[in-house]
Structure formats: structure tokens, C-alpha cells
Design an enzyme around this catalytic site. Structure first.
Site, mmCIF file in Angstrom:
data_model
loop_
_atom_site.group_PDB
_atom_site.id
_atom_site.type_symbol
_atom_site.label_atom_id
_atom_site.label_comp_id
_atom_site.label_asym_id
_atom_site.label_seq_id
_atom_site.Cartn_x
_atom_site.Cartn_y
_atom_site.Cartn_z
ATOM 1 N N GLU A 79 73.933 -25.728 26.657
ATOM 2 C CA GLU A 79 74.516 -25.170 25.638
ATOM 3 C C GLU A 79 74.949 -23.594 25.706
ATOM 4 O O GLU A 79 74.712 -22.838 25.003
ATOM 5 C CB GLU A 79 73.623 -25.190 24.519
ATOM 6 C CG GLU A 79 73.554 -26.684 23.663
ATOM 7 C CD GLU A 79 72.846 -26.594 22.440
ATOM 8 O OE1 GLU A 79 73.913 -26.602 21.466
ATOM 9 O OE2 GLU A 79 71.689 -26.552 22.393
ATOM 10 N N HIS A 98 69.626 -18.754 20.717
ATOM 11 C CA HIS A 98 69.839 -20.132 19.921
ATOM 12 C C HIS A 98 68.368 -20.894 20.193
ATOM 13 O O HIS A 98 67.856 -21.046 21.087
ATOM 14 C CB HIS A 98 70.757 -20.687 20.628
ATOM 15 C CG HIS A 98 70.852 -22.253 20.378
ATOM 16 N ND1 HIS A 98 71.124 -22.672 18.942
ATOM 17 C CD2 HIS A 98 70.509 -23.374 21.075
ATOM 18 C CE1 HIS A 98 71.053 -24.097 19.033
ATOM 19 N NE2 HIS A 98 70.615 -24.697 20.153
ATOM 20 N N HIS A 100 66.213 -23.897 17.642
ATOM 21 C CA HIS A 100 65.835 -24.970 16.639
ATOM 22 C C HIS A 100 64.625 -24.801 15.634
ATOM 23 O O HIS A 100 64.094 -25.760 15.161
ATOM 24 C CB HIS A 100 65.654 -26.277 17.257
ATOM 25 C CG HIS A 100 66.497 -26.744 18.478
ATOM 26 N ND1 HIS A 100 66.246 -27.168 19.596
ATOM 27 C CD2 HIS A 100 68.010 -26.317 18.629
ATOM 28 C CE1 HIS A 100 67.131 -27.404 20.411
ATOM 29 N NE2 HIS A 100 68.289 -26.862 19.777
ATOM 30 N N HIS A 169 70.938 -28.982 13.355
ATOM 31 C CA HIS A 169 70.603 -28.809 14.965
ATOM 32 C C HIS A 169 69.689 -27.602 15.066
ATOM 33 O O HIS A 169 68.659 -27.567 15.493
ATOM 34 C CB HIS A 169 71.865 -28.663 15.535
ATOM 35 C CG HIS A 169 72.003 -28.159 17.153
ATOM 36 N ND1 HIS A 169 73.077 -27.945 17.628
ATOM 37 C CD2 HIS A 169 70.831 -27.796 17.798
ATOM 38 C CE1 HIS A 169 72.726 -27.546 18.914
ATOM 39 N NE2 HIS A 169 71.361 -27.425 18.927
HETATM 40 MN MN MN Z 1 70.565 -26.634 20.740
#
Ligand code: MN
Length: 239
Positions: A79, A98, A100, A169
Site C-alpha cells: 500500500e 496509514h 487500521h 479498512h
Molecule cells: Mn491498510
């Protein structure tokens, strides 16, 4: 390698990985990057590994096409296009997280928008955009931002905001420094938890856009204070 990043920047990036794990934002997954201090067309990020175990020797250089430049041939995260396309779209962004982080997830899958509930999270602004991957790639994806086109679509959804949610996500947070983006990632999670609690009690009185801006500006003058505490706490935990 012609462009070598400042070692202090790499050290802060390593510490940031550990802080974000220790504070419950990252776990075995998720990543933080910083724009290269000499070459703005590149950024620094860990090779593909658990963020809690990152050391300075694990940091690789990636360009804005998502290509990894590493003499040892190591790969970075699938990602990484989240980072490359946001750096391409936003010249003001110097660091990206980034994650979760769990309390944020409900706001990406319901009509409830994540909004600033207290003075520590004014950076959320008026409201937080939600990226819907189905609009770009249909109904059978693994939800990951695994190519340039999806990274670009996510960057479009982020727009000029500081935070965007990825439906089902996680979220992405941007900032002007490692210290600021770490603060914002931690307080995005805090705000989500508090907002969920408040919404159970009744109608929520959120910050106005003016309050959000003023409180965010004030916090930006004091980013080193929580950073030092989080760093000490991570070290005490053995990171
Ligand atoms: Mn992810």
C-alpha cells in the site's frame, strides 16, 4: 546513493513507528512515511515489515511512482501508493500515516461522519471524507490501495483535508512533520472513541470550523510536548 537523508529524520521515523504501535494506532500492519528532506520527489518508509520492529536499517527510499530504490533489493509495503500519490498531489504534506486504528472504522461504514469533538482534534476540520474503493475498482477487491490509480483516487478523496477514512479498512492522516502526523493519528483514534461515546448519550455539540482551526493552530505550537512523552513511554516498553 546521491541523495542521503538526514540521520535525525530517519531516527524520528523509527521512533514514530514504535510510538504508533505503543499507542494503539498501528499493530502488525499500517505504516508511516516522511518526505525526503533533500529530494521532495521521494519519501522514506520502512521495508515491508511489522512497524514495531523497524530499525534505521529497515528504512528504504521510494519515489512518487511507488518504485523502491534500495541497493539491497528490499521491498516496501503493498500500500505504498497511499503515500506516493498523496505526496504527488499535496506539496504541503511532509508525512503520512496509514493505519487500521479500530475506533475509527465505524465512521467509515455508517452515515456518522467523524468530526472534531474536542480541542485536541480540531485538525479534523468541518468533516472527514470517506474513500469508497467500490467507485474505483468494483465490488470484489481486497480493499487495499495496491496501485497508482487507487492511490490517486484516494488522494482525490482526501482533497485538502488532514484525514480521510477508507471504508471497511482504516484511515490516512497527513501532516507537515513526523511529530504532527503522529499527534494527528493518535488523536484521530481518540476523537473516534470519544465521539462514539458522546453519540450514545445524545446530540453532540461539535467544534465550529473556526474553533477547529484556532485549536489546531494552537496545538501546532506544542507538538514536541506529547512527542517526548510518547517517545519515553515507547522506550520504557522496550521498543
Ligand atoms: Mn491498510
Amino acid at each position: 546513493m546521491p541523495h542521503t537523508a538526514n540521520t535525525a529524520l530517519i531516527d524520528d521515523l523509527v521512533v514514530a513507528n514504535h510510538i504508533l504501535v505503543n499507542e494503539g494506532v498501528l499493530d502488525g500492519f499500517g505504516h508511516i512515511s516522511v518526505r525526503h528532506d533533500i529530494d521532495p520527489g521521494r519519501f522514506l518508509i520502512a521495508r515491508s515489515m511489522a512497524p514495531g520492529l523497524v530499525t534505521a536499517g529497515d528504512i528504504v527510499v521510494c519515489d512518487l511512482d511507488g518504485a523502491v530504490h534500495d541497493a539491497r533489493g528490499r521491498r516496501s509495503y503493498v500500500e505504498r501508493f497511499i503515500h506516493s500519490e498523496i505526496y504527488r498531489a499535496r506539496a504541503d504534506v511532509m508525512a503520512v500515516v496509514h493505519s487500521h486504528s479500530p475506533a475509527v472504522i465505524p465512521f467509515g461504514v455508517t452515515g456518522a461522519r467523524l468530526r472534531p469533538i474536542c480541542h485536541m482534534s480540531g485538525f479534523l476540520g468541518a468533516s472527514t471524507p470517506v474513500f469508497e474503493i467500490r467507485h474505483s475498482a468494483g465490488e470484489s477487491t481486497d480493499l487495499l490501495i495496491s496501485n497508482q490509480a487507487l492511490g490517486r483516487a484516494l488522494a482525490d478523496s482526501l482533497g485538502t483535508s488532514n484525514v480521510a477514512l477508507l471504508r471497511g479498512h482504516g484511515n490516512v492522516v497527513v501532516g507537515f512533520s513526523i511529530q504532527q502526523v503522529v499527534f494527528r493519528a493518535i488523536y484521530t483514534e481518540n476523537n473516534a472513541r470519544l465521539q462514539s461515546e458522546a453519540m450514545r448519550l445524545g446530540e453532540v455539540n461539535f467544534l465550529t470550523p473556526g474553533e477547529a482551526q484556532a485549536t489546531s493552530d494552537m496545538i501546532d505550537e506544542h507538538l514536541d510536548r506529547p512527542w517526548q512523552v510518547w517517545k519515553k513511554r515507547a522506550l520504557a516498553q522496550g521498543f
